[in-house]
Design a protein around this motif. Sequence first.
Motif, PDB file in Angstrom:
ATOM      1  N   LYS A   1      16.092  -4.055   2.986  1.00 45.09           N
ATOM      2  CA  LYS A   1      14.829  -4.789   2.972  1.00 45.09           C
ATOM      3  C   LYS A   1      13.662  -3.814   3.106  1.00 45.09           C
ATOM      4  CE  LYS A   1      16.782  -8.965   3.270  1.00 45.09           C
ATOM      5  NZ  LYS A   1      16.605 -10.061   2.281  1.00 45.09           N
ATOM      6  N   THR A   2      12.472  -4.274   2.717  1.00 47.24           N
ATOM      7  CA  THR A   2      11.261  -3.479   2.899  1.00 47.24           C
ATOM      8  C   THR A   2      10.340  -4.050   3.973  1.00 47.24           C
ATOM      9  OG1 THR A   2      10.125  -4.694   1.128  1.00 47.24           O
ATOM     10  CG2 THR A   2      11.293  -2.659   0.510  1.00 47.24           C
ATOM     11  N   VAL A   3      10.692  -5.218   4.514  1.00 45.67           N
ATOM     12  CA  VAL A   3       9.843  -5.838   5.526  1.00 45.67           C
ATOM     13  C   VAL A   3      10.704  -6.548   6.558  1.00 45.67           C
ATOM     14  CG1 VAL A   3       9.563  -7.944   4.150  1.00 45.67           C
ATOM     15  CG2 VAL A   3       7.889  -7.416   5.925  1.00 45.67           C
ATOM     16  N   ARG A   4      10.297  -6.461   7.789  1.00 37.39           N
ATOM     17  CA  ARG A   4      10.919  -7.206   8.886  1.00 37.39           C
ATOM     18  C   ARG A   4       9.899  -8.210   9.405  1.00 37.39           C
ATOM     19  NH1 ARG A   4      12.114  -5.023  15.026  1.00 37.39           N
ATOM     20  NH2 ARG A   4      13.232  -6.853  15.797  1.00 37.39           N
ATOM     21  N   THR A   5      10.306  -9.456   9.549  1.00 35.04           N
ATOM     22  CA  THR A   5       9.412 -10.510  10.011  1.00 35.04           C
ATOM     23  C   THR A   5       9.815 -10.965  11.407  1.00 35.04           C
ATOM     24  OG1 THR A   5       9.103 -11.279   7.736  1.00 35.04           O
ATOM     25  CG2 THR A   5       8.460 -12.774   9.510  1.00 35.04           C
ATOM     26  N   GLU A   6       8.857 -10.949  12.321  1.00 35.06           N
ATOM     27  CA  GLU A   6       9.058 -11.446  13.681  1.00 35.06           C
ATOM     28  C   GLU A   6       8.081 -12.603  13.892  1.00 35.06           C
ATOM     29  OE1 GLU A   6       9.863  -7.886  16.563  1.00 35.06           O
ATOM     30  OE2 GLU A   6       8.577  -7.124  14.946  1.00 35.06           O
ATOM     31  N   TRP A   7       8.563 -13.829  13.688  1.00 35.65           N
ATOM     32  CA  TRP A   7       7.696 -14.996  13.759  1.00 35.65           C
ATOM     33  C   TRP A   7       7.390 -15.407  15.195  1.00 35.65           C
ATOM     34  CZ3 TRP A   7       4.879 -16.521   9.914  1.00 35.65           C
ATOM     35  CH2 TRP A   7       5.311 -16.345   8.596  1.00 35.65           C
ATOM     36  N   LEU A   8       8.414 -15.423  16.049  1.00 36.17           N
ATOM     37  CA  LEU A   8       8.242 -15.898  17.418  1.00 36.17           C
ATOM     38  C   LEU A   8       8.078 -14.709  18.349  1.00 36.17           C
ATOM     39  CD1 LEU A   8      10.885 -18.774  17.452  1.00 36.17           C
ATOM     40  CD2 LEU A   8       8.404 -18.937  17.100  1.00 36.17           C
ATOM     41  N   ALA A   9       6.831 -14.429  18.705  1.00 33.71           N
ATOM     42  CA  ALA A   9       6.537 -13.260  19.523  1.00 33.71           C
ATOM     43  C   ALA A   9       5.217 -13.470  20.255  1.00 33.71           C
ATOM     44  CB  ALA A   9       6.472 -12.002  18.651  1.00 33.71           C
TER      45      ALA A   9
ATOM     46  N   PHE B   1       1.476 -16.701  20.579  1.00 34.26           N
ATOM     47  CA  PHE B   1       1.998 -16.766  19.212  1.00 34.26           C
ATOM     48  C   PHE B   1       1.406 -15.607  18.419  1.00 34.26           C
ATOM     49  CE2 PHE B   1       1.620 -18.437  14.785  1.00 34.26           C
ATOM     50  CZ  PHE B   1       2.984 -18.464  14.500  1.00 34.26           C
ATOM     51  N   ALA B   2       2.252 -14.629  18.050  1.00 28.20           N
ATOM     52  CA  ALA B   2       1.771 -13.413  17.395  1.00 28.20           C
ATOM     53  C   ALA B   2       2.813 -12.894  16.396  1.00 28.20           C
ATOM     54  CB  ALA B   2       1.460 -12.331  18.436  1.00 28.20           C
ATOM     55  N   PRO B   3       2.942 -13.514  15.245  1.00 32.89           N
ATOM     56  CA  PRO B   3       3.896 -13.026  14.243  1.00 32.89           C
ATOM     57  C   PRO B   3       3.520 -11.635  13.728  1.00 32.89           C
ATOM     58  CG  PRO B   3       2.492 -14.740  13.323  1.00 32.89           C
ATOM     59  CD  PRO B   3       2.236 -14.724  14.787  1.00 32.89           C
ATOM     60  N   ARG B   4       4.538 -10.798  13.530  1.00 36.12           N
ATOM     61  CA  ARG B   4       4.310  -9.434  13.072  1.00 36.12           C
ATOM     62  C   ARG B   4       5.211  -9.123  11.886  1.00 36.12           C
ATOM     63  NH1 ARG B   4       5.125  -4.350  17.066  1.00 36.12           N
ATOM     64  NH2 ARG B   4       7.309  -4.964  16.854  1.00 36.12           N
ATOM     65  N   PHE B   5       4.679  -8.336  10.949  1.00 37.02           N
ATOM     66  CA  PHE B   5       5.418  -7.918   9.768  1.00 37.02           C
ATOM     67  C   PHE B   5       5.449  -6.392   9.750  1.00 37.02           C
ATOM     68  CE2 PHE B   5       3.350 -11.937   9.128  1.00 37.02           C
ATOM     69  CZ  PHE B   5       4.344 -12.733   8.589  1.00 37.02           C
ATOM     70  N   THR B   6       6.653  -5.824   9.778  1.00 39.67           N
ATOM     71  CA  THR B   6       6.843  -4.377   9.760  1.00 39.67           C
ATOM     72  C   THR B   6       7.300  -3.965   8.374  1.00 39.67           C
ATOM     73  OG1 THR B   6       7.487  -4.402  12.091  1.00 39.67           O
ATOM     74  CG2 THR B   6       8.017  -2.428  10.828  1.00 39.67           C
ATOM     75  N   PHE B   7       6.570  -3.028   7.750  1.00 39.26           N
ATOM     76  CA  PHE B   7       6.860  -2.614   6.383  1.00 39.26           C
ATOM     77  C   PHE B   7       7.402  -1.183   6.344  1.00 39.26           C
ATOM     78  CE2 PHE B   7       3.437  -5.691   6.311  1.00 39.26           C
ATOM     79  CZ  PHE B   7       3.811  -6.575   5.306  1.00 39.26           C
ATOM     80  N   VAL B   8       8.389  -0.953   5.506  1.00 40.21           N
ATOM     81  CA  VAL B   8       8.842   0.387   5.136  1.00 40.21           C
ATOM     82  C   VAL B   8       9.066   0.332   3.625  1.00 40.21           C
ATOM     83  CG1 VAL B   8      10.584   2.190   5.404  1.00 40.21           C
ATOM     84  CG2 VAL B   8       9.921   0.815   7.370  1.00 40.21           C
ATOM     85  N   VAL B   9       8.061   0.765   2.842  1.00 38.10           N
ATOM     86  CA  VAL B   9       8.108   0.605   1.389  1.00 38.10           C
ATOM     87  C   VAL B   9       8.560   1.864   0.665  1.00 38.10           C
ATOM     88  CG1 VAL B   9       6.303  -1.155   1.485  1.00 38.10           C
ATOM     89  CG2 VAL B   9       5.666   1.227   1.106  1.00 38.10           C
ATOM     90  N   ASP B  10       8.581   3.017   1.346  1.00 36.48           N
ATOM     91  CA  ASP B  10       9.040   4.269   0.748  1.00 36.48           C
ATOM     92  C   ASP B  10      10.558   4.356   0.899  1.00 36.48           C
ATOM     93  OD1 ASP B  10       9.789   7.053   0.372  1.00 36.48           O
ATOM     94  OD2 ASP B  10       7.660   7.552   0.559  1.00 36.48           O
ATOM     95  N   ASP B  11      11.276   4.394  -0.236  1.00 35.89           N
ATOM     96  CA  ASP B  11      12.743   4.405  -0.202  1.00 35.89           C
ATOM     97  C   ASP B  11      13.288   5.641   0.509  1.00 35.89           C
ATOM     98  OD1 ASP B  11      12.824   2.015  -1.571  1.00 35.89           O
ATOM     99  OD2 ASP B  11      13.016   2.954  -3.547  1.00 35.89           O
ATOM    100  N   GLU B  12      12.612   6.779   0.356  1.00 33.87           N
ATOM    101  CA  GLU B  12      13.102   8.004   0.999  1.00 33.87           C
ATOM    102  C   GLU B  12      12.978   7.914   2.519  1.00 33.87           C
ATOM    103  OE1 GLU B  12      12.457  12.876   0.883  1.00 33.87           O
ATOM    104  OE2 GLU B  12      11.432  11.575  -0.567  1.00 33.87           O
TER     105      GLU B  12
END
Length: 296
Positions: free
Chosen positions: A198-206, A174-185
Amino acid sequence: MNKILLTLFALLVNMTVVLAQTETEADTTWRRNFSAGINLNQAAFSENWRAGGVNSIALNSHLNAGADYSKGRVSWDNEVQLQYGLVKNKGEEMRKSVDRIYLDSKYGYKLSSDWNSFFSANFLSQFAPGYNYNIDADGTDLLISNFLSPAFLTFALGAEYKPNPSFSLRLSPFAPRFTFVVDDEVADNERYGVPEGKTVRTEWLAAMVQASFKRDIATNLNLKLNYMGYLNYGEFSFERVDHRLNAVLNAKINRYISVNLMGNVIYDYDQDPGVQYSQSLGLGILYTLEGFTVGR
């Protein structure tokens, strides 16, 4: 949600620093290690140098630090890896050569002499903007990364095999991961798996596998390896397994001078279907403190 997660992780890092500096009880042991270095590479050629070459100067810096706590069955291991470098070739502006931020904190509870249960959090990003240079005829540079763009915040729960201080293997179903891309450019040019808009991708089941190795393999020669494999259960296929390998080989010439070779290998289908790698070799100044203990 992403602001809350980043705030929580920032608090975790601050707690690590504060507790690592707190005076401990009689049966409490902290083991710390620290190393920081600066490498300078330079080349120059006369105007009539027939063998070819480009005047250049490069500066790389790195910092590695750890604070490990152990008391009875409880352990708390913390690690920081920072790398940043610049290179300037004649006729070009200053460019980034290496850039890495890695923070890892793991709480463990001993089950046997070699096995621990654990909960961990790690963070991976970079300091500065990254570009694809001169992609158009007019020399336009394309911004493809920046601080927190991307950034990866991963939590993990599982079991760790640690037969000795030099090697550890973490198995996390069980290893949830959050991927962020906060810079619009950056988001306009690269998504890194983050959904459009979106600015974040959530992967709960990993699931995640981590392995680390650190040891003096010869006199004044130290090797450090860190591997991370990540699988999203919803995208189960060998092609979709992420792989990250970081390697540092350091040769100490004397107390302050060292030669080091650093390398990073990445396979992440959401970034690129091919294998990415970076490598740097340098001679420079290294300051190291290893294996010192704090306690009464």
